[in-house]
Design an enzyme around this catalytic site. Sequence first.
Site, PDB file in Angstrom:
ATOM      1  N   LYS A 143       0.874  -1.191   0.000  1.00 53.56           N
ATOM      2  CA  LYS A 143       0.000   0.000   0.000  1.00 53.56           C
ATOM      3  C   LYS A 143       0.902   1.228   0.000  1.00 53.56           C
ATOM      4  O   LYS A 143       2.033   1.161   0.477  1.00 53.56           O
ATOM      5  CB  LYS A 143      -0.885   0.009   1.252  1.00 53.56           C
ATOM      6  CG  LYS A 143      -2.132   0.844   1.121  1.00 53.56           C
ATOM      7  CD  LYS A 143      -3.284   0.101   0.474  1.00 53.56           C
ATOM      8  CE  LYS A 143      -4.467   1.001   0.232  1.00 53.56           C
ATOM      9  NZ  LYS A 143      -5.656   0.266  -0.214  1.00 53.56           N
ATOM     10  N   ASP A 183      -7.098   4.279  -4.455  1.00 50.74           N
ATOM     11  CA  ASP A 183      -7.735   4.158  -3.131  1.00 50.74           C
ATOM     12  C   ASP A 183      -8.332   5.544  -2.872  1.00 50.74           C
ATOM     13  O   ASP A 183      -8.574   6.304  -3.838  1.00 50.74           O
ATOM     14  CB  ASP A 183      -6.706   3.748  -2.065  1.00 50.74           C
ATOM     15  CG  ASP A 183      -7.349   3.369  -0.724  1.00 50.74           C
ATOM     16  OD1 ASP A 183      -7.879   2.257  -0.615  1.00 50.74           O
ATOM     17  OD2 ASP A 183      -7.346   4.191   0.217  1.00 50.74           O
TER      18      ASP A 183
HETATM   19  P1  NDP Z   1     -12.940   7.720  -2.668  1.00 54.86           P
HETATM   20  O1  NDP Z   1     -11.871   8.711  -2.468  1.00 54.86           O
HETATM   21  O2  NDP Z   1     -13.490   7.494  -4.015  1.00 54.86           O
HETATM   22  O3  NDP Z   1     -14.173   8.042  -1.691  1.00 54.86           O
HETATM   23  C1  NDP Z   1     -13.980   8.110  -0.311  1.00 54.86           C
HETATM   24  C2  NDP Z   1     -15.290   8.513   0.341  1.00 54.86           C
HETATM   25  O4  NDP Z   1     -15.157   8.373   1.751  1.00 54.86           O
HETATM   26  C3  NDP Z   1     -15.669   9.960   0.100  1.00 54.86           C
HETATM   27  O5  NDP Z   1     -17.066  10.080   0.112  1.00 54.86           O
HETATM   28  C4  NDP Z   1     -15.029  10.673   1.283  1.00 54.86           C
HETATM   29  O6  NDP Z   1     -15.638  11.901   1.609  1.00 54.86           O
HETATM   30  C5  NDP Z   1     -15.244   9.666   2.379  1.00 54.86           C
HETATM   31  N1  NDP Z   1     -14.167   9.800   3.370  1.00 54.86           N
HETATM   32  C6  NDP Z   1     -12.838   9.692   3.158  1.00 54.86           C
HETATM   33  N2  NDP Z   1     -12.155   9.911   4.295  1.00 54.86           N
HETATM   34  C7  NDP Z   1     -13.066  10.161   5.230  1.00 54.86           C
HETATM   35  C8  NDP Z   1     -12.994  10.456   6.594  1.00 54.86           C
HETATM   36  N3  NDP Z   1     -11.816  10.524   7.258  1.00 54.86           N
HETATM   37  N4  NDP Z   1     -14.157  10.642   7.255  1.00 54.86           N
HETATM   38  C9  NDP Z   1     -15.320  10.565   6.601  1.00 54.86           C
HETATM   39  N5  NDP Z   1     -15.477  10.289   5.313  1.00 54.86           N
HETATM   40  C10 NDP Z   1     -14.362  10.084   4.640  1.00 54.86           C
HETATM   41  O7  NDP Z   1     -12.358   6.344  -2.050  1.00 54.86           O
HETATM   42  P2  NDP Z   1     -12.843   4.861  -2.321  1.00 54.86           P
HETATM   43  O8  NDP Z   1     -14.310   4.806  -2.498  1.00 54.86           O
HETATM   44  O9  NDP Z   1     -11.945   4.272  -3.336  1.00 54.86           O
HETATM   45  O10 NDP Z   1     -12.440   4.149  -0.931  1.00 54.86           O
HETATM   46  C11 NDP Z   1     -13.345   4.080   0.180  1.00 54.86           C
HETATM   47  C12 NDP Z   1     -12.890   2.968   1.111  1.00 54.86           C
HETATM   48  O11 NDP Z   1     -12.853   1.718   0.393  1.00 54.86           O
HETATM   49  C13 NDP Z   1     -11.494   3.130   1.708  1.00 54.86           C
HETATM   50  O12 NDP Z   1     -11.481   2.563   2.997  1.00 54.86           O
HETATM   51  C14 NDP Z   1     -10.627   2.287   0.784  1.00 54.86           C
HETATM   52  O13 NDP Z   1      -9.433   1.851   1.407  1.00 54.86           O
HETATM   53  C15 NDP Z   1     -11.578   1.116   0.534  1.00 54.86           C
HETATM   54  N6  NDP Z   1     -11.284   0.304  -0.635  1.00 54.86           N
HETATM   55  C16 NDP Z   1     -11.242   0.870  -1.897  1.00 54.86           C
HETATM   56  C17 NDP Z   1     -10.977   0.092  -2.992  1.00 54.86           C
HETATM   57  C18 NDP Z   1     -11.038   0.631  -4.380  1.00 54.86           C
HETATM   58  O14 NDP Z   1     -10.972  -0.176  -5.316  1.00 54.86           O
HETATM   59  N7  NDP Z   1     -11.180   1.922  -4.587  1.00 54.86           N
HETATM   60  C19 NDP Z   1     -10.660  -1.346  -2.846  1.00 54.86           C
HETATM   61  C20 NDP Z   1     -10.842  -1.860  -1.505  1.00 54.86           C
HETATM   62  C21 NDP Z   1     -11.121  -1.039  -0.459  1.00 54.86           C
HETATM   63  P3  NDP Z   1     -14.880  13.277   1.270  1.00 54.86           P
HETATM   64  O15 NDP Z   1     -14.985  13.419  -0.212  1.00 54.86           O
HETATM   65  O16 NDP Z   1     -15.616  14.307   2.028  1.00 54.86           O
HETATM   66  O17 NDP Z   1     -13.458  13.105   1.736  1.00 54.86           O
END
Ligand code: NDP
Length: 462
Positions: A143, A183
């Site tokens: 990562k 991510d």
């Molecule tokens: P994105 O950046 O596309 O979206 C993240 C979302 O989560 C946004 O709505 C963001 O809101 C919110 N968010 C991020 N940080 C925080 C925080 N500290 N508190 C509250 N809300 C938060 O990321 P992904 O959808 O790709 O990833 C989301 C999760 O899924 C993560 O845990 C990631 O590790 C996991 N994941 C992702 C994969 C992938 O293929 N993308 C694969 C496996 C797991 P805001 O815009 O306001 O920051």
Amino acid sequence: MSESVETMSETAVAGGEYQAQIEEFMGTIRDRLVNQPEFLQAVEEVAESVIPVIEKNPRYKEAKILERLTEPDKVFMFRVCWVDDKGEVQVNRGFRVQMCGAIGPYKGGLRFHPSVNLSILKFLAFEQVFKNALTTLPMGGGKGGSNFDPKGKSDREIMNFCQAFMSKLCHHIGPRTDVPAGDIGVGSREIGYLFGQYKNIRNEFVGVLTGKGIEYGGSLVRPEATGYGAVYFAQNMLGTKGDNLEGKTVVVSGAGNVAQYTAEKVIHLGGKVVTLSDSAGYIHDPAGVDTEKLAFVMDLKNNKRGRIKEYAEKYGCEYHEGKTPWEVPCDAAFPSATQNELNEEDAKTLVSNGCFVISEGANMPCTPKATAVFLKAKVLYGPGKAANAGGVAVSGLEMTQNALMLGWTRDAVDNKLQAIMKDIHENCVKHGKDGDYVDYVKGANIAGFIKVADAMLAQGII
Ligand code: NDP
């Protein structure tokens, strides 16, 4: 949104007769990792599941497999300098954690978020080792990322940063060495800039990143894969009860990549998604997020880079500033935002409101105490390293297509994704079944651990 990280001493754990060995092991690493609470939290959860297995298998114990797995193969940290639109020099910190390469090239996403630090990346890389093993594909765990905050940056600034970041990272990755993906904060736009810079510097067009655009070596269904996979995993869990998502009320957190495609698949399967969120708050739409409303969210988040509050303004529903959606009554919950976004109180509220299936799209979104509530209530609870493995699984399929210099059809990839999620589910059941109940946390940890541990044993002390 996140609460302070819990430790084993605060949490009722299920170590049973092996409690002393678990405490002893954690004691050996706690002192040296005192500043890495997220990493400790992830290690502790795995240790609770696998130490009983290690105690029964002296070969794992003698080879110090768990001790070795909790020390990364390599960690790279580097300065990233770039110039913003005002002509000012900006300095960020870049990281790549290569956690364990026992079963294949390192594989795992890049996160760009101001909260990024070594503890968070080590926890994510550690989870990734077991998750990748569960996918049945040959991928080690890694990562990386940066404390760079993409919010409010222009496209030009994003490009400048990505190019500077890749100028440093490119020395440590490669299609047979380490293959990053996206991510939080790293989507298709960032992957494009990162790929372009790697190609520019190394003078080779290879599958060094996944999540690429379809025009330059990406796989169909990769954008959808994590969200779809989390929903397929929930369907598999529900299938053990002769049930499915049709007609169910579903709460989703986040509004990014994972949340969007979780919502899309739930809608396809006849469920009703009533919430979405971002770091500022959540929207509650009792009528349900339909296909048209979801298209609005995708445009808002992926193109306009707006806030979820604008959904409530457009569709006239409630917006709850500064809150998480777990107070909304539902049948199923898909935490899809970030780590430790769902705490003990939230878990109790969900269970008392009748929620009986939780499938984690995010990595480690539930605190240890929240997890304990779900396991005690014997609800269907799919931990991230199993439930969200669909993303990295399709990344693995993207690597295969790149190596073959072929592109598979959408149906071919989606069918493989469904088969992999079914396989992961079966493996969790095999190692996690306890009477009538399946402890998917234990099942996922043990299944992933055994595969990696056996590969490490075969390869000697390295
Ligand atoms: P994105 O950046 O596309 O979206 C993240 C979302 O989560 C946004 O709505 C963001 O809101 C919110 N968010 C991020 N940080 C925080 C925080 N500290 N508190 C509250 N809300 C938060 O990321 P992904 O959808 O790709 O990833 C989301 C999760 O899924 C993560 O845990 C990631 O590790 C996991 N994941 C992702 C994969 C992938 O293929 N993308 C694969 C496996 C797991 P805001 O815009 O306001 O920051």
